[in-house]
Design a protein around this motif. Structure first.
Motif, short mmCIF file in Angstrom:
data_model
loop_
_atom_site.label_atom_id
_atom_site.label_comp_id
_atom_site.label_asym_id
_atom_site.label_seq_id
_atom_site.Cartn_x
_atom_site.Cartn_y
_atom_site.Cartn_z
N THR A 80 0.89 -1.17 0.00
CA THR A 80 0.00 0.00 0.00
C THR A 80 0.92 1.20 0.00
OG1 THR A 80 -1.81 -1.10 1.18
CG2 THR A 80 -1.65 1.28 1.45
N TYR A 81 0.64 2.18 -0.84
CA TYR A 81 1.51 3.36 -0.89
C TYR A 81 1.00 4.43 0.06
CZ TYR A 81 3.81 0.97 -4.61
OH TYR A 81 4.51 0.02 -5.30
N TRP A 112 8.97 6.12 -6.12
CA TRP A 112 7.89 5.28 -6.65
C TRP A 112 7.96 5.21 -8.17
CZ3 TRP A 112 3.07 7.44 -3.51
CH2 TRP A 112 3.26 7.15 -2.16
N ARG A 135 6.18 -2.18 6.38
CA ARG A 135 4.82 -1.85 6.84
C ARG A 135 3.85 -3.02 6.60
NH1 ARG A 135 0.77 3.40 6.47
NH2 ARG A 135 0.37 3.24 8.69
N HIS A 161 5.47 0.04 11.13
CA HIS A 161 5.03 1.42 10.96
C HIS A 161 3.52 1.54 11.20
CE1 HIS A 161 5.06 4.96 7.77
NE2 HIS A 161 4.32 5.25 8.80
S1 SF4 Z 1 6.17 4.65 4.11
FE1 SF4 Z 1 7.13 2.65 3.77
S2 SF4 Z 1 5.40 1.26 3.28
FE2 SF4 Z 1 4.66 3.35 3.08
S3 SF4 Z 1 4.93 3.81 0.92
FE3 SF4 Z 1 6.77 4.55 1.95
S4 SF4 Z 1 8.23 2.89 1.82
FE4 SF4 Z 1 6.20 2.05 1.35
#
Ligand code: SF4
Ligand SMILES: *Cc1c(COP(=O)(O)O)cnc(C)c1O
Length: 378
Positions: free
Chosen positions: A130-131, A141, A205, A233
């Motif tokens: 999930t972004y 990304w 996450r 997270h």
């Molecule tokens: S915070 Fe971590 S899990 Fe969320 S999009 Fe960024 S890299 Fe991915």
């Protein structure tokens, strides 16, 4: 298993077995303009803005995480973390940048950030389940800084092997647990085999957004690489569900300690009440709150950023009110790659040769004699 959400027309129907299968969850992620348009009931004139938005900052949400949203609340904390918001491309504050922590210039090989002498951070993939809209690596990304190819990972291993100051490797991304488990296993094994590497750490996450991925098989594989720590997270107490609890428990049971990094997010968790519920909830599931991050000055996330003093205020309210095991360090990751700076309320009001003056968490003044102890000159 989980409650069906109001967006039932978007989530493909599934049997309970499918819903608890991470492969089903991953391949049925909600993404693309037409799903978003249905979810948000976009008008044709709004559609263009959202098209631009998701072409700059992609989105994908697992059916599980989407099901946690309360759609009756437009400011729902789960919704705001995963559903694209036009402010990502329309709102910015002075000083925000794509890469404020200057990660790119601290990479001796692509994808490997070497900022502190004794530890490196390896970005092994730019894929996530999930972004998160507040992600501080959202620049990667669209433009990955290293592929998760065997070749790129090999260069990281070579660098670590040739630098004997490095005792810890932090495996990050993207989300390393979205990677091919065989390749991840091999990478962890190669790092572990380097004599001066003492500890591995994974930042993920997955326990929060795709908890069913934490299978017994995956845990067995990870456990072979201990000492290995997992940092996850959680940002909101509503993310502590039976599913995420079970995911953390599985890791704990194979001897992998789970700690948590929270990002302070405006309108999501920027109150002492929400933070208290989050940190105490984490302590209950045996996940140790490790860091509370001030939201970095990353382009595309400015609408999430609070006043820096907000975090100190929250820490001040919580200290003494909840146990020390529930209290993370509040840190700001400094621009230009200065590293993390801890910020805390000060309880020491004055100190000299004869006396230190403190205030208690309840605001009372307490005096402490001879603060120099046995080091006090005669
Ligand atoms: S915070 Fe971590 S899990 Fe969320 S999009 Fe960024 S890299 Fe991915
Ligand atoms: C945060 C971070 C680390 C880890 O720091 P800890 O204080 O050990 O958690 C390491 N490298 C980079 C580049 C980081 O951003």
């Amino acid at each position: 298993m989980y409650q069906p959400c109001l967006a039932t027309e978007i989530i493909p129907s599934a049997t309970p077995d499918e819903e608890s299968d991470w492969r089903w969850q991953f391949s049925n992620r909600i993404k693309g303009l037409s799903a978003l348009s249905k979810l948000l009931r976009l008008t044709p004139s709004e559609t263009g803005l959202y098209r631009d938005l998701i072409s700059e900052y992609r989105y994908a949400v697992t059916p599980y995480y989407l099901s946690l949203i309360d759609w009756s609340d437009p400011n729902d904390p789960i919704r705001r973390q995963c559903i694209p918001d036009p402010r990502e491309i329309t709102f910015s504050l002075p000083g925000s940048e794509k890469d404020p922590l200057a990660e790119q210039i601290h990479m001796p090989v692509p994808g490997l950030i070497h900022r502190y002498p004794d530890r490196v951070l390896a970005m092994v993939t730019n894929t996530c389940a999930t972004y998160c809209r507040h992600c501080n690596r959202k620049r990667t990304w669209k433009n990955p800084e290293a592929g998760n190819t065997r070749d790129a990972l090999g260069h990281m291993v070579d660098y670590v092997a040739s630098n004997s100051h490095i005792r810890e490797v932090i495996v990050s991304g993207g989300d390393p647990l979205t990677m091919n488990p065989g390749l991840l296993d091999e990478f962890l094994g190669s790092m572990e085999a380097i004599p001066h590497v003492e500890v591995l750490r994974i930042g993920t996450r997955i326990p929060v957004v795709l908890p069913m991925r934490i299978t017994d098989d995956l845990c067995q594989m990870l456990a072979r690489h201990r000492p290995l720590w997992v940092n996850t997270h959680f940002n909101h107490p509503r993310e502590i569900t039976p599913e995420s609890t079970k995911a953390c428990e599985r890791l704990l049971k194979v001897g992998i300690p789970v700690s948590n990094q929270t990002v302070l997010l405006k309108g999501i968790n920027d109150s002492p009440e929400v933070m208290r519920a989050l940190f105490c909830g984490l302590e209950k599931i045996m996940v140790r709150p490790y860091y509370l991050f001030h939201c970095d000055a990353v382009k595309g996330t400015d609408h999430f950023r609070t006043d820096i003093r907000k975090g100190i205020e929250i820490m001040e309210r919580l200290w003494g009110e909840i146990g020390g095991l529930c209290i993370p360090n509040f840190v700001v990751d400094l621009p230009t790659g200065g590293g993390k700076a801890p910020m805390m309320p000060s309880y020491l009001l004055n100190i000299d040769r004869d006396e230190a003056v403190f205030r208690t968490y309840e605001g009372k003044i307490v005096r402490y004699s001879c603060p120099g102890g046995a080091d006090t000159p005669p």
